[in-house]
Design a protein around this motif. Structure first.
Motif, short mmCIF file in Angstrom:
data_model
loop_
_atom_site.label_atom_id
_atom_site.label_comp_id
_atom_site.label_asym_id
_atom_site.label_seq_id
_atom_site.Cartn_x
_atom_site.Cartn_y
_atom_site.Cartn_z
N HIS A 17 18.31 52.46 -12.63
CA HIS A 17 18.86 53.51 -13.47
C HIS A 17 20.26 53.99 -13.17
CE1 HIS A 17 18.89 57.29 -15.84
NE2 HIS A 17 18.13 56.57 -16.63
N LYS A 49 25.28 67.90 3.29
CA LYS A 49 25.56 67.05 2.14
C LYS A 49 25.79 65.60 2.57
CE LYS A 49 29.45 66.98 0.34
NZ LYS A 49 29.74 65.60 0.80
N THR A 77 16.29 55.64 -3.84
CA THR A 77 17.08 56.14 -4.96
C THR A 77 16.93 55.22 -6.17
OG1 THR A 77 18.87 55.02 -3.85
CG2 THR A 77 18.71 57.37 -3.50
N ARG A 81 31.92 71.00 -2.32
CA ARG A 81 30.70 71.67 -1.88
C ARG A 81 31.05 72.81 -0.94
NH1 ARG A 81 26.36 67.63 -2.77
NH2 ARG A 81 24.93 68.98 -1.66
C1 SRM Z 1 17.87 60.84 -9.18
C2 SRM Z 1 18.46 60.98 -7.80
C3 SRM Z 1 18.11 59.79 -6.92
C4 SRM Z 1 16.66 59.45 -6.91
O1 SRM Z 1 16.42 58.32 -7.23
O2 SRM Z 1 15.86 60.29 -6.53
C5 SRM Z 1 19.95 61.07 -7.82
C6 SRM Z 1 20.70 60.36 -8.68
C7 SRM Z 1 22.07 60.47 -8.84
N1 SRM Z 1 22.89 61.15 -8.03
FE1 SRM Z 1 22.25 62.05 -6.38
N2 SRM Z 1 20.44 61.91 -6.90
C8 SRM Z 1 19.40 62.51 -6.29
C9 SRM Z 1 19.42 63.24 -5.17
C10 SRM Z 1 20.52 63.35 -4.32
C11 SRM Z 1 20.46 63.78 -2.97
C12 SRM Z 1 19.23 64.16 -2.16
C13 SRM Z 1 18.75 65.57 -2.36
O3 SRM Z 1 19.14 66.25 -3.31
O4 SRM Z 1 17.97 66.01 -1.54
C14 SRM Z 1 21.76 63.69 -2.47
C15 SRM Z 1 22.24 63.96 -1.03
C16 SRM Z 1 22.41 65.39 -0.71
C17 SRM Z 1 23.64 66.01 -1.28
O5 SRM Z 1 23.51 66.72 -2.29
O6 SRM Z 1 24.73 65.79 -0.75
C18 SRM Z 1 22.57 63.23 -3.58
C19 SRM Z 1 23.93 63.01 -3.52
C20 SRM Z 1 24.70 62.63 -4.60
C21 SRM Z 1 26.13 62.59 -4.61
C22 SRM Z 1 27.03 62.93 -3.44
C23 SRM Z 1 27.38 64.37 -3.47
C24 SRM Z 1 28.26 64.76 -2.34
O7 SRM Z 1 28.79 65.89 -2.42
O8 SRM Z 1 28.40 64.00 -1.38
C25 SRM Z 1 26.52 62.18 -5.89
C26 SRM Z 1 27.92 61.99 -6.43
C27 SRM Z 1 28.33 63.04 -7.39
O9 SRM Z 1 27.82 64.17 -7.38
O10 SRM Z 1 29.25 62.73 -8.11
C28 SRM Z 1 25.31 61.99 -6.61
C29 SRM Z 1 25.12 61.53 -8.03
C30 SRM Z 1 24.14 61.10 -8.54
C31 SRM Z 1 24.15 60.50 -9.93
C32 SRM Z 1 24.15 61.64 -10.91
C33 SRM Z 1 25.20 59.47 -10.22
C34 SRM Z 1 26.55 59.97 -10.61
O11 SRM Z 1 27.51 59.69 -9.85
O12 SRM Z 1 26.71 60.53 -11.68
C35 SRM Z 1 22.80 59.74 -9.91
C36 SRM Z 1 22.12 59.56 -11.22
C37 SRM Z 1 21.26 58.38 -11.14
C38 SRM Z 1 20.52 58.13 -12.37
O13 SRM Z 1 21.11 57.50 -13.28
O14 SRM Z 1 19.35 58.49 -12.47
N3 SRM Z 1 24.23 62.27 -5.83
N4 SRM Z 1 21.78 63.04 -4.69
C39 SRM Z 1 18.12 62.26 -7.05
C40 SRM Z 1 17.87 63.46 -7.91
C41 SRM Z 1 16.48 63.52 -8.38
C42 SRM Z 1 15.96 64.87 -8.50
O15 SRM Z 1 16.56 65.71 -9.18
O16 SRM Z 1 14.94 65.10 -7.87
#
Ligand code: SRM
Ligand code: SRM
Ligand code: SRM
Ligand code: SRM
Ligand code: SF4
Ligand code: SF4
Ligand code: SF4
Ligand code: SF4
Ligand code: SF4
Ligand code: SF4
Ligand code: SF4
Ligand code: SF4
Lengths: 357, 394, 394, 357
Positions: free
Chosen positions: A133, B304, A128, B350
Motif C-alpha cells: 500500500h 519519533k 508496515t 515535530r
Molecule cells: C499505516 C502505517 C504503517 C502500517 O502499516 O501500520 C503508516 C503509514 C504511513 N506513514 Fe507512518 N504509518 C504508520 C505509523 C507510523 C509510526 C508508528 C506509530 O505511530 O506508532 C511511525 C513512527 C513514529 C513517528 O511518528 O515518528 C511513523 C512514521 C512516519 C513518518 C516519519 C515521521 C517523522 O517525523 O519521522 C512518515 C513521513 C511523513 O510523515 O511524511 C510517515 C508516513 C506515512 C505515510 C503516510 C506515507 C507518506 O509519506 O505519506 C504512510 C502511508 C502508507 C499507506 O499508504 O498506507 N510515517 N508512521 C501506520 C499508521 C497506521 C495507523 O494509523 O494505525
C-alpha cells in the motif's frame, strides 16, 4: 446514497467498557499476579480469586474480513463473544475458567492458528505497508515478515530465548514500525539519489519546502529550470524530498534493498531503552523470500543464542560484550557505512583507548 | 470471482507455517475485485522489486482533514481495481478489546464498500480498512459513524492515541491506561480530525516502565505509569521463588540496575531510595513484589522516527503527575506545549525536533516547567549557557 | 629593590600551608622590576576582579612564527615594568627530566633578561619564561639556543609534544614515550616554528591506557601504548596480594570492566580475548600482573577544549601500530592526515572539528585508513549513509 | 648585542638522555614493579634488582628562578644533580639507595616543601595563567589554586581518598587546563555578552572571521557601522569572538565568575575517559580566597568521600548513583543552566522512564 444512515462526526471511538469480557470488567484494576503457562497461554489472577486465561495466536496483521469473522466465531464459541488484539498485532482469546482453555486451544490448532508468542520468545513482527500500500516503500514488509517467521516460527511456538527478541520491519526510513528501537529489525533503504522530473516538479511542488526537506542540504533551487537541483555527493538517499515532492522519485529496483539494525529496546527493564544500531548496511531485495535477509537475521539470532545470558536482551548482550566482539561473533563485516557521520556522530566515536582485539 | 492474475511469486508465500498475508488477500479476492487487482499489482512489485503506488492525493470525508490515506496505482490500466485504493483509519477502542458483534459490523460495512482487507492494527493503533475508491469513502464513514465508530488521525493532527492493556489485565499498571487513552481521544476530537498543527502529534500510554505499547519510541507524548514509595514485598513468596529454583542473587539482585537490592537467602531487601523503578525485580517475581503505593505517571516528550535529524526517544519533562479525571493538570500542560509548538514550530517539525532546535531549557522556561534532575541523564558538559536579565548584576 | 606596591590581597595568599605563587613573585621582585610591577598589576586585578592584560600582539624571534606569546598591560603607566610582558615557550626535554646544571643555565639567562619568573611547566609542557620585553626576546633566544635549547610551538603550528615518564621509570609503558616524543619534536621542527596549519596541532604520548599525560583529553593526536597477547600472571604474587589482605574478588575481578576475570581463591584467570586492556588489574597488582608481550600503540585523533562546538576527546583511528624507529608508518600517517586537513580545514578549525564537519567515514576513506570496529563505541543508528559509485548497480 | 652568542634555530629540545639520573638510565625500560611507600614517596624496582626511590613535592608551578636554584641545590646534594617535574607540575627527587630517602625528605621538610601527592590523593591542581598573564581570563587561576589547596592540603600530604581526585582550574572557557576531563574543576565564565568597540573594530578586525567565530551565530555584519552586531539573546558569553577580535571585550567584573564542573577523568582504568559535567553554573569571583568556590569544592568532595566506593573516581561514583542522587547528596540546586542546549544536548536528555526520586 439515500439509503445511507445518518453520519455523525467527532464522536470518537466507542467506549472500551462494552468490549471487555465480564471477568476483565469485574476485576479491572484488581489483578495481583500472572503466570506464564506455556509459550502461548498464561493466567492472570485477581484479588477476588478470579482468573483469566489468555491464549495468544499469531496474525499476519493483514486480515481479510473472512478471517476476522472466523475468529469471531471462535470467540463466540469459547469466549462469550470477546477478544482482543495485542500491541504487536497478535490475537488474544480470553476465558474465565481453566476448563475452557483446552477446547479453545484445540479448536485454534485445528483451524491452523499458531499459538505462542508469550514470554521470552519471538513474538509477532511489527511491520508496515510495503508494496501492499505505500508509495514510499524501498522493500516489501509483509513478504519479509512471512519469510522470516516461516524460518523462525519455532521461537514463537515453542523454543524460548534468553529474553524477548523483538523483530520489526519498515519498508522505508520513515520507519512506521518500531525499527529504531527493536532487537533485530529490517529497514528498506535506497542507495541512489532521487531523480528530478523537472516538468512535473514545476507544477506539483513548492520549491522552498522541497529544498528545506533535505537533512543534508543537498537540494538547492535551480532558478533556470524553475525546479531544484541535487548535489549528488551530499545525498544519503533518505527519500524525505520525495515525501514532500512527488516529482523526485527515488525508487530504484536495482539498488533498493534493506539494512539490518540491531540492539534496540523499548522497555526500561534493567537497562534504559536503546536505539537500534546498524549491523548490515545493505542486502538485496530478493522476493519472494529474501533469503539473504533471512539468513542474516538467523546468523545474528544464533550468535545471540550462543552467547547471551539469561534475561539479557540483544542490546544488553552487545553492550556487555562490545560491538567489536559483536562483529566478530556474527562474522559480519565492519564497513565505512557503520561509522556514523550523521547528526550525532561524535557521540559514537570510541573516545577511549580500550577495546577488544 | 477468484484469482484473475497469475501470482507465482506470491503463491510461494502461502507455503510455510506462519499465517500468510497472501492467503488473506486471496480470501478477499474471492469476493472483491479490489483484492484481486491488489494481488496482481503486488505480484508485479515482487517481480520488478518496486512499488506501484503513486504519491497519495488528498481525499477524505466531509468536514474532516484526516482519517483517510489517498492512494493511486501507477498501473491503473492493468489493475483497475486498485486505480484508487484509499485506506480508512478507524479509531480503535482503548486496549484493542472487541466484541465479536462490533467486529462483525465493521466487516459487514467493509465487505460492502471496500476490499475486504484490513490491518488489525496499523502501527499507530488504528483499524486500517485497506483500500477502497474515492466515492465509497462517504458511505463507509456514514455506515461506521452511525454505528458508533469514528475515524482516527492522519496528517498534521493528533494521531489516534493508544495504550497497553493496563489495568484491564495487567497487575502492574500504575495508571488506568485505557481510561486515559479514551479520555484524551475524546478530548481532542477536533485536533484529531482537522489538522492544524505543524506536524503530527502522537500520544501513547503505558501502565509501567516496561512500556508494552512502545510509547517511549514512537509517541510525541509518552505517558508512563510509575509510583512513589516502597516496593511491596511478600517475603514468603520470595522464598517460594527461591525454593522453586530461582537464583535470586543472580537473576534479581545482580541484574538490578541500581544495585539497591540484597538477598541473604531468607530476606530480600530493597533500598527504595535508590530504586529507579525499572520493573525488573517485580516482573520476574510477580507474586512476591508489587509496585509502591502512590501511583501516577511520568510524562515524556518527543520521540519519533529518524527523519529528518535522527530518531528520538521521548524524554522526561514531568517526573510525576497524578493521572486522575478530569486530568486538568495534564490537559493544561498539553495545551501550553502546543501553544509553544504552534508559535515556533516550522512546517513538518515535530515537537521533539523543535525543542532540539530551540533548546530544552528555553522550552522549559517558556512553557513554565520547573527544571528537575530527572529530565537529564547528565548535566551539560561544556560551560556555555544562558542567563536572564534577573541573573545579571548591572 | 623589594616590593614597591602595597599588595594586601595578594599578601593574604602567602599564608596557609600550600606553596604560594605570591611568595614566588615576591622572590623575583627582589631583583626584577618586571616582577615588582606584576605584583602591582595583579593586586589591581584582585581588587577590581578583572584582567589588566591586553589582547596579545604579534611578537617573536627572527625566522620563527611561534614560541612567544605577546602580552601588554592595559595600565602601562602605572606598571611600566609590565608594559610589555611577553612569555617565551621553551621546549622542555621529553619526560621533564633535568640536570641541575641545565636548569641553572636557564635561570641564569632568565635572571639576566626576564622577570625571573617561570612556569614549570605550561599546560602543553613548555618551560614558560614568564615576562620580558620585546627587545629582550632575541637575546634570550640567542643565549638559550646557543646552550642547546629551542622554542616550542604556538599559533597555528605543531605544539610542543609531551609524554608521560614512560619507560624511564614506569613498568607499564608499552612504548618508549620519551624517545617517540623526542623524535616527533625533532621531525617537525619546521612545522613547529613556522605556523602554516589551519590551527594548532598537539601530540601527546602515553605509555599505557592510564594516560598519565592526559593525552586523550588534550592532544590532536594521542599515542597510547598498548599490547596484544595475554596479560602475564604470576600466580604466587597474586596469592601474596590476597594474603596481604587484598579482596581480589571485590577489588579486581568485580571492577574489571569487561568481566573477563575470575578468582577461585587460589588462581586468577583472565579471558584475554575479552580484556580491553584498561589496566585496572595490572595497576592494582603491579607485582603480579604485567602487560602482554606484543607492544605497540593505539593512535587516537582529535581531542580539544570546548571552543567552538564542544570539547572532544581523541578517538581511535589506528587500533595498533608498532612504534619503532624510524617510525615511517607513523609519519606517513601524520602526513596524510595533515594533507587532508590542509585541503579542507577552515581557519581555526582543529582536525577533530574538521572530521566532525565532513564526516569520519569520509576522513577514513580519503586518508586511506581501513574502517575497524575499534574506531567506534557503536555503529551508527539512523540508516542514512553514503555509497560510492562502485557499490551501485547501473 | 655584540656579546650575544651565536643563535641556532630548529635544533629542538636537548636529548633527554643527558638528564636521566644514572639509575634511571641504566634500568630504562626494565622496571618490573613499584610500591607506594607513603603519600609522597614510592620505589620502583628494576629487573636488575636496582631500585629508585622517588620523593614528590608540591609546586605552585609559578616558580621564581630563586626557587628553582634552591631545588637544584637539593638535587645536587641528594640526587646526583638530577630531578624531574611531573605532568601535573610537581617536583620529583629520585635517589638510588634507600638510605638517601630519609635525609632528602628531612631537608625538604625543613625547607618547607610539601611532600605528597602520590596515589589515591589530591595531587597538584592543573591550572592556567589567569590574571597573572592572560587577557582572556574571567577569573584568576593561581589565586584559586592556592586558596583551594590551603583548604585541601591534607589530601595531598596525608589523608587518602577512594581514588585519585584530579582538580583543575581554567580561567576561561578556552580551558587551557584539563578542566573538561577532571574530577572536580573550576572554569572562569562570563555572564554578559561582549561589548563592541565599533571604532576600533573597523581597523583591528576582519569582519568575516569575527562573524564566523561565533558558535551560536549571534554575530552578524553591521554594514552601516562597518562593524558587527550581536543578537544578544543568542550570545552565551563564550568569548570566542574576543579571541578573534580584540575590539569585543567581554570581561565584566560584576558578572564574571566561575562554574564548577565534576566527574571527568582521563584514564581508561575500569571506565572509559569521561567529560566533566556542570555542577554549579556560577559562583562569584571573591579574591583573594574565593570562599564560595572553596566551600563548594569541599562540599562536593565531602559527598564523594562519604558515599564513594574504593577505587571509584568521582565520575564513576556519580555514574553509579546517578546525577539526580548527586544533586541530592551534594545539596546543590538543579537549574535551567544544567540542562544542555548546546551541540550535543539531545544525548544528555533522559530518554528513559527510570530515575530516582
Ligand atoms: C499505516 C502505517 C504503517 C502500517 O502499516 O501500520 C503508516 C503509514 C504511513 N506513514 Fe507512518 N504509518 C504508520 C505509523 C507510523 C509510526 C508508528 C506509530 O505511530 O506508532 C511511525 C513512527 C513514529 C513517528 O511518528 O515518528 C511513523 C512514521 C512516519 C513518518 C516519519 C515521521 C517523522 O517525523 O519521522 C512518515 C513521513 C511523513 O510523515 O511524511 C510517515 C508516513 C506515512 C505515510 C503516510 C506515507 C507518506 O509519506 O505519506 C504512510 C502511508 C502508507 C499507506 O499508504 O498506507 N510515517 N508512521 C501506520 C499508521 C497506521 C495507523 O494509523 O494505525
Ligand atoms: C499483551 C501485551 C500488551 C498489550 O497491551 O497488548 C503485553 C503483555 C505483557 N507484557 Fe509486554 N506486552 C506486550 C508488548 C510489549 C512490548 C511492546 C512491543 O514489543 O512493541 C514490550 C517492549 C519490548 C521492548 O522492550 O522492545 C514488552 C515488554 C515486556 C517486558 C520486558 C522485556 C524485557 O526484557 O525488556 C515484560 C516483562 C517480563 O516479562 O519480564 C513484559 C510483560 C508483560 C506481561 C507479563 C505483563 C502482565 O503482567 O500482564 C504481559 C504478558 C504477556 C507476554 O509475556 O507477552 N512485557 N511487551 C503486548 C503483547 C505483544 C505481543 O503480542 O507480543
Ligand atoms: C600558557 C598556557 C596556559 C598555562 O598557563 O599553562 C596557555 C595559554 C593560552 N592559551 Fe591555551 N594555553 C596552554 C595550554 C592549552 C591547553 C592544554 C594543553 O595544551 O595540553 C589547551 C587545551 C587543549 C587544546 O588544545 O584544545 C589550550 C586551549 C586553548 C584554546 C582553545 C583551543 C580550542 O581549539 O578549543 C585557546 C584559544 C585559541 O587558540 O584561540 C587557547 C589560547 C591561549 C592563549 C594564547 C590566549 C589567546 O586566546 O590568545 C593563552 C596565552 C596566555 C598567556 O598570556 O600566557 N588555549 N591551551 C598553556 C600553554 C603552555 C605551554 O606551551 O606549555
Ligand atoms: C608521575 C606521573 C607521570 C609523569 O610523567 O609525570 C604519574 C605516575 C604514576 N602514575 Fe599516573 N602519573 C601522573 C599523572 C597521571 C595523570 C594525568 C593527570 O592527572 O593529568 C593521570 C590521569 C588522571 C585522570 O584519569 O584524570 C594519572 C592516572 C593514574 C592512574 C589511574 C587512576 C584512576 O583510578 O583512574 C594510575 C593507576 C593507579 O595508581 O591505580 C596511575 C599510576 C601511576 C604510577 C603508579 C605508574 C607507575 O607504575 O610508575 C605512577 C605513580 C605515581 C603516583 O601514584 O602518582 N596514574 N596519572 C604523573 C604524576 C602527576 C602528579 O604530579 O600527580
Ligand atoms: S515505512 Fe515508509 S514505506 Fe513503509 S508504510 Fe511507512 S512510509 Fe510507507
Ligand atoms: S533523498 Fe534525502 S538526502 Fe537525498 S536529496 Fe532527497 S532529502 Fe536530500
Ligand atoms: S506496560 Fe506495564 S502495565 Fe502495561 S501491560 Fe506492560 S507490564 Fe502491564
Ligand atoms: S525495580 Fe529495578 S531498580 Fe528497583 S529494585 Fe527492582 S530491579 Fe532494582
Ligand atoms: S601512562 Fe602508563 S606508562 Fe605512562 S606513566 Fe602512566 S602508568 Fe606509566
Ligand atoms: S586490564 Fe582491565 S579489562 Fe583487562 S583483565 Fe585487567 S581489569 Fe579486566
Ligand atoms: S584558560 Fe583562557 S584565560 Fe586562562 S590562560 Fe587559557 S586562554 Fe588564558
Ligand atoms: S561571546 Fe561567544 S556567543 Fe557571544 S557573541 Fe561572542 S562568540 Fe558569540
Amino acid at each position: 446514497m439515500a439509503e445511507l444512515p445518518q453520519r455523525q462526526t467527532d464522536i470518537g471511538p466507542p467506549h472500551y467498557e462494552q468490549f471487555l469480557p465480564p471477568v476483565i470488567k469485574k476485576n479491572y484494576g484488581k489483578w495481583i499476579y500472572h503466570e506464564e503457562l506455556g509459550p502461548g497461554y498464561m493466567v492472570h489472577v485477581a484479588e477476588s480469586g478470579d482468573r483469566v486465561w489468555t491464549v495468544r495466536v499469531a496474525s499476519p496483521r493483514l486480515l481479510s474480513t473472512d478471517t476476522i469473522k472466523e475468529i469471531c466465531d471462535i470467540a463466540d464459541k469459547h469466549c462469550d463473544g470477546y477478544l482482543r488484539f495485542t500491541t504487536r498485532n497478535n490475537i488474544e482469546f480470553m476465558v474465565d475458567d481453566e476448563s475452557k482453555v483446552e477446547p479453545l486451544m484445540k479448536e485454534l490448532k485445528e483451524k491452523g492458528y499458531m499459538i505462542g508468542g508469550i514470554g521470552s520468545r519471538i513474538s509477532n513482527v511489527v511491520h508496515t505497508q510495503g508494496w501492499v500500500h505505500c508509495h514510499s516503500a524501498a522493500t516489501d514488509a509483509s513478504g519479509i515478515v512471512k519469510a522470516l517467521m516461516d524460518e523462525l516460527h519455532e521461537y514463537f511456538t515453542s523454543k524460548d530465548l534468553q529474553a524477548r527478541v523483538r523483530l520489526a520491519v519498515a519498508c522505508c526510513v520513515n520507519m512506521c514500525g518500531a525499527v529504531h528501537c527493536s532487537d533485530i529489525a529490517i529497514v528498506g533503504v535506497h542507495k541512489t539519489p532521487p531523480r528530478i522530473e523537472h516538468e512535473r516538479l514545476r507544477n506539483l511542488c513548492e520549491i522552498p519546502s522541497t529544498v528545506a526537506s533535505c537533512p543534508t542540504s543537498a537540494i538547492s533551487p535551480d532558478p533556470q529550470k524553475k525546479s531544484v537541483k541535487i548535489k549528488l555527493e551530499k545525498c544519503m538517499y533518505c527519500g524525505n524530498c520525495y515525501s514532500v515532492c512527488p516529482s523526485m522519485p527515488i525508487a530504484d529496483p536495482k539498488n533498493d534493498g534493506v539494512a539490518i539494525v540491531v540492539g534496540g529496546k523499548v522497555s526500561n527493564m534493567r537497562s534504559h531503552p536503546m536505539f537500534s544500531k546498524l549491523a548490515i548496511p545493505w542486502l538485496p531485495n530478493n522476493p519472494p523470500r529474501w533469503p539473504e535477509v533471512v539468513d542474516a537475521v538467523r546468523k545474528i539470532l544464533d550468535a545471540y543464542i550462543a552467547d547471551a545470558r539469561k534475561h539479557e536482551r540483544v542490546g544488553e548482550w552487545i553492550e556487555r560484550i562490545g560491538w567489536e566482539k559483536f562483529f566478530k561473533l556474527t562474522n559480519l563485516e565492519f564497513k565505512l557505512q557503520h561509522v556514523d557521520d550523521f547528526t550525532f556522530a561524535r557521540e559514537t566515536w570510541r573516545m577511549a583507548a580500550t577495546f577488544k582485539w | 470471482m477468484g484469482t484473475k492474475h497469475k501470482t507465482p511469486l506470491l503463491d510461494d508465500l502461502e507455503k510455510g507455517p506462519f499465517p500468510s498475508f497472501v492467503t488473506e488477500i486471496k480470501k478477499a479476492a474471492e469476493h472483491s475485485e479490489y483484492a484481486q487487482d491488489l494481488l496482481g499489482q503486488l505480484e508485479l512489485s515482487f517481480k520488478e522489486k518496486v512499488t506501484h503506488w503513486k504519491h497519495g492525493g488528498i481525499v477524505g470525508v466531509r468536514g474532516y482533514g484526516s482519517g483517510v490515506i489517498g492512494r493511486y496505482s501507477d498501473v491503473p490500466e492493468e489493475f483497475p481495481g486498485v486505480a484508487h485504493f484509499h485506506t480508512l483509519r478507524v479509531n480503535s477502542p482503548s486496549g484493542f478489546f472487541y466484541s465479536t458483534k462490533a467486529l462483525r459490523e465493521i466487516c459487514e460495512v467493509w465487505d460492502k464498500y471496500g476490499s475486504g482487507l484490513t490491518n488489525m492494527h496499523g502501527s499507530t493503533g488504528d483499524i486500517i480498512l485497506l483500500g477502497t475508491k474515492t466515492e465509497n469513502l462517504e458511505p463507509v464513514f456514514a455506515e461506521l459513524s452511525s454505528r458508533g465508530w469514528d475515524l482516527g488521525g492522519s496528517g498534521s493532527a493528533v494521531r489516534t492515541p493508544s495504550c497497553c492493556v493496563g489495568q484491564a489485565r495487567c497487575e502492574w499498571s500504575n495508571i488506568d491506561t485505557m481510561a486515559i487513552t479514551h479520555d484524551i481521544t475524546h478530548h481532542y476530537q477536533d485536533e484529531m480530525h482537522r489538522p492544524a498543527f505543524p506536524y503530527k502529534f502522537k500520544f501513547k500510554v503505558a501502565g509501567c516502565a516496561i512500556d508494552c505499547i512502545a510509547s517511549i519510541a514512537r509517541a510525541d507524548m509518552s505517558i508512563i505509569g510509575t509510583w512513589k514509595g516502597d516496593i511491596q514485598i511478600d517475603q514468603d513468596e520470595v522464598k517460594a521463588y527461591a525454593a522453586a529454583g530461582m537464583d535470586i542473587q543472580k537473576e534479581i539482585v545482580e541484574l538490578c540496575p541500581t544495585g539497591c537490592m540484597s538477598w541473604d537467602g531468607s530476606e530480600l531487601k530493597i533500598n527504595n531510595e535508590d530504586c529507579n523503578r525499572c520493573m525488573h525485580c517485580i516482573a520476574k517475581m510477580a507474586k512476591a513484589l508489587r509496585p509502591g503505593p502512590e501511583k501516577g505517571a511520568t510524562i515524556l516528550l518527543g520521540s519519533k522516527a529518524p527523519i529528518v535529524t535522527g530518531a528520538l526517544m521521548s524524554w522526561v519533562i514531568v517526573p510525576f503527575m497524578k493521572m486522575e479525571p478530569p486530568y486538568e493538570e495534564f490537559y493544561d500542560l498539553v495545551d501550553r506545549i502546543w501553544e509553544w509548538w504552534d508559535e515556533y514550530g516550522k512546517n513538518r517539525e515535530r515537537i521533539g525536533e523543535l525543542i532540539e532546535r530551540l533548546g530544552f531549557p528555553r522550552f522549559l522556561k517558556e512553557v513554565g516547567i520547573e527544571p528537575h534532575p530527572a529530565m537529564v541523564k547528565e548535566p551539560r558538559r561544556d560551560p556555555f549557557f544562558f542567563w536572564s536579565e534577573e541573573d545579571i548584576e548591572k
